[in-house]
Write a protein that holds these residues in place. Structure first.
Motif, PDB file in Angstrom:
ATOM      1  N   ARG A  48      14.336  48.817  14.082  1.00 29.45           N
ATOM      2  CA  ARG A  48      14.375  49.979  13.083  1.00 29.45           C
ATOM      3  C   ARG A  48      14.939  51.077  13.672  1.00 29.45           C
ATOM      4  O   ARG A  48      15.446  52.038  13.035  1.00 29.45           O
ATOM      5  N   GLU A  49      15.375  51.016  14.921  1.00 26.58           N
ATOM      6  CA  GLU A  49      15.868  52.473  15.576  1.00 26.58           C
ATOM      7  C   GLU A  49      17.389  52.319  16.092  1.00 26.58           C
ATOM      8  O   GLU A  49      17.869  53.038  16.458  1.00 26.58           O
ATOM      9  N   ILE A  50      17.657  50.652  16.319  1.00 22.63           N
ATOM     10  CA  ILE A  50      19.011  50.560  16.673  1.00 22.63           C
ATOM     11  C   ILE A  50      20.070  51.013  16.244  1.00 22.63           C
ATOM     12  O   ILE A  50      20.993  51.724  16.626  1.00 22.63           O
ATOM     13  N   GLY A  51      20.147  51.112  14.609  1.00 22.96           N
ATOM     14  CA  GLY A  51      21.208  51.733  13.959  1.00 22.96           C
ATOM     15  C   GLY A  51      21.525  53.189  14.286  1.00 22.96           C
ATOM     16  O   GLY A  51      22.313  53.571  14.713  1.00 22.96           O
ATOM     17  N   GLN A  52      20.330  53.783  14.483  1.00 21.28           N
ATOM     18  CA  GLN A  52      20.157  55.295  14.785  1.00 21.28           C
ATOM     19  C   GLN A  52      20.583  55.805  16.098  1.00 21.28           C
ATOM     20  O   GLN A  52      21.467  56.466  16.269  1.00 21.28           O
ATOM     21  N   VAL A  54      20.699  42.628  23.702  1.00 19.43           N
ATOM     22  CA  VAL A  54      19.296  42.673  23.689  1.00 19.43           C
ATOM     23  C   VAL A  54      19.012  41.219  24.479  1.00 19.43           C
ATOM     24  O   VAL A  54      19.798  40.516  24.214  1.00 19.43           O
ATOM     25  N   GLY A  55      17.770  41.174  24.514  1.00 21.99           N
ATOM     26  CA  GLY A  55      17.396  39.697  25.421  1.00 21.99           C
ATOM     27  C   GLY A  55      15.766  39.630  25.415  1.00 21.99           C
ATOM     28  O   GLY A  55      15.220  40.511  25.379  1.00 21.99           O
ATOM     29  N   THR A  56      15.675  38.304  25.349  1.00 23.50           N
ATOM     30  CA  THR A  56      14.230  37.970  25.520  1.00 23.50           C
ATOM     31  C   THR A  56      13.972  36.670  26.690  1.00 23.50           C
ATOM     32  O   THR A  56      15.072  36.209  27.194  1.00 23.50           O
ATOM     33  N   TYR A  57      12.733  36.703  27.003  1.00 21.64           N
ATOM     34  CA  TYR A  57      12.461  35.581  27.927  1.00 21.64           C
ATOM     35  C   TYR A  57      11.248  34.896  27.777  1.00 21.64           C
ATOM     36  O   TYR A  57      10.260  35.766  27.110  1.00 21.64           O
ATOM     37  N   ALA A  58      11.026  33.635  27.832  1.00 17.85           N
ATOM     38  CA  ALA A  58       9.734  32.989  27.603  1.00 17.85           C
ATOM     39  C   ALA A  58       9.407  32.299  28.907  1.00 17.85           C
ATOM     40  O   ALA A  58      10.119  31.599  29.519  1.00 17.85           O
ATOM     41  N   VAL A  59       8.157  32.505  29.232  1.00 23.03           N
ATOM     42  CA  VAL A  59       7.871  31.919  30.596  1.00 23.03           C
ATOM     43  C   VAL A  59       7.037  30.408  30.302  1.00 23.03           C
ATOM     44  O   VAL A  59       6.128  30.304  29.274  1.00 23.03           O
ATOM     45  N   ASN A  88      17.198  34.298  26.833  1.00 20.21           N
ATOM     46  CA  ASN A  88      18.291  34.570  25.876  1.00 20.21           C
ATOM     47  C   ASN A  88      18.647  36.067  25.757  1.00 20.21           C
ATOM     48  O   ASN A  88      18.073  36.972  25.891  1.00 20.21           O
ATOM     49  N   ALA A  89      20.016  35.989  25.690  1.00 21.87           N
ATOM     50  CA  ALA A  89      21.020  37.303  25.564  1.00 21.87           C
ATOM     51  C   ALA A  89      21.784  37.282  24.454  1.00 21.87           C
ATOM     52  O   ALA A  89      22.498  36.102  24.048  1.00 21.87           O
ATOM     53  N   LYS A  90      21.719  38.519  23.556  1.00 27.45           N
ATOM     54  CA  LYS A  90      22.722  38.597  22.325  1.00 27.45           C
ATOM     55  C   LYS A  90      23.248  39.796  22.495  1.00 27.45           C
ATOM     56  O   LYS A  90      22.691  40.961  22.734  1.00 27.45           O
ATOM     57  N   LEU A  91      24.466  39.867  22.134  1.00 27.50           N
ATOM     58  CA  LEU A  91      25.281  41.184  22.098  1.00 27.50           C
ATOM     59  C   LEU A  91      25.409  41.411  20.337  1.00 27.50           C
ATOM     60  O   LEU A  91      25.942  40.534  19.634  1.00 27.50           O
ATOM     61  N   VAL A  92      24.900  42.348  19.869  1.00 26.19           N
ATOM     62  CA  VAL A  92      24.611  42.811  18.498  1.00 26.19           C
ATOM     63  C   VAL A  92      25.329  43.877  18.025  1.00 26.19           C
ATOM     64  O   VAL A  92      25.411  44.948  18.636  1.00 26.19           O
ATOM     65  N   ASP A  93      26.099  43.857  16.957  1.00 31.71           N
ATOM     66  CA  ASP A  93      26.533  44.946  16.035  1.00 31.71           C
ATOM     67  C   ASP A  93      25.739  45.728  15.398  1.00 31.71           C
ATOM     68  O   ASP A  93      24.829  45.175  14.599  1.00 31.71           O
ATOM     69  N   THR A 105      25.518  48.382  13.627  1.00 33.66           N
ATOM     70  CA  THR A 105      25.720  48.974  12.060  1.00 33.66           C
ATOM     71  C   THR A 105      25.150  47.675  11.305  1.00 33.66           C
ATOM     72  O   THR A 105      24.835  47.898  10.327  1.00 33.66           O
ATOM     73  N   GLN A 106      25.947  46.452  11.681  1.00 33.68           N
ATOM     74  CA  GLN A 106      25.864  45.244  10.605  1.00 33.68           C
ATOM     75  C   GLN A 106      24.511  44.519  11.013  1.00 33.68           C
ATOM     76  O   GLN A 106      24.111  43.836  10.054  1.00 33.68           O
ATOM     77  N   GLY A 107      24.031  44.653  12.014  1.00 37.20           N
ATOM     78  CA  GLY A 107      22.994  43.691  12.598  1.00 37.20           C
ATOM     79  C   GLY A 107      23.375  42.333  12.740  1.00 37.20           C
ATOM     80  O   GLY A 107      22.624  41.461  12.884  1.00 37.20           O
TER      81      GLY A 107
END
Length: 182
Positions: free
Chosen positions: A123-127, A139-144, A152-157, A159-161
């Protein structure tokens, strides 16, 4: 030696015993811990970011990129030393590859949780991206898992999501990596 009925029977029993013993179930070998490789985290992170950089649209290099702390996939408001180390290494690699990265530790507008890192909540990324004129957010996550950490890594726009680039990797869960999961 003459093969009479008794000798043939004995030979048959010996051969049968040998064949049957080969079919018996043996105890499985215990799982061995993976061999420790202290550079595995760095190698894995750089591989992830290299792949992201190759997929990223060229215009992303024209503006700042924010890098959020890699978080536990099951607890998105929780990270670890491993997640923060991956974040730092990802920032370094992006800069090495020519991406302008904003150092988020210098910004007060991010959600910073003690012992977790800089978390960019959806909810804060756009701002935040507007305030920083960011073209993209990593952004990224990890699962043990039992024997590995899935990253997992993602490059996100922001403004558009939309996801501009994405990559997954697996890191062996050796004793070094386990020590970073606190």
């Amino acid at each position: 030696m003459r093969w009479n009925h008794r000798n043939r029977t004995a030979a048959f029993l010996l051969v049968s015993a040998a064949l049957v013993s080969g079919c018996l179930t043996t105890q499985p070998e215990p799982l061995r811990a993976p061999e420790e490789n202290p550079s595995a985290v760095l190698d894995t992170t750089y591989g992830l970011i290299d792949a992201i950089a190759q997929q990223a649209p060229a215009w992303v290099k024209n503006g700042p990129v924010l890098v959020a702390t890699f978080v536990d996939v099951d607890q998105l408001e929780h990270s670890s030393t491993l997640g923060r180390a991956i974040t730092e290494q990802a920032s370094t690699r992006l800069v090495q590859l020519g991406f302008p990265v904003v150092e988020v530790k210098l910004r007060a507008s991010l959600f910073v949780k003690q012992d977790t890192g800089e978390l960019l909540l959806s909810r804060e990324i756009g701002q935040i991206a507007r305030e920083q004129s960011a073209r993209a957010v990593l952004v990224g996550t990890y699962a043990v898992g039992k024997r590995a950490v899935h990253i997992n890594a993602k490059l996100v726009d922001p403004t558009q999501g939309t996801i501009l680039a994405a990559q997954d990797s697996v890191l062996a869960l050796d004793s070094h990596v386990k020590s970073l999961l606190r």
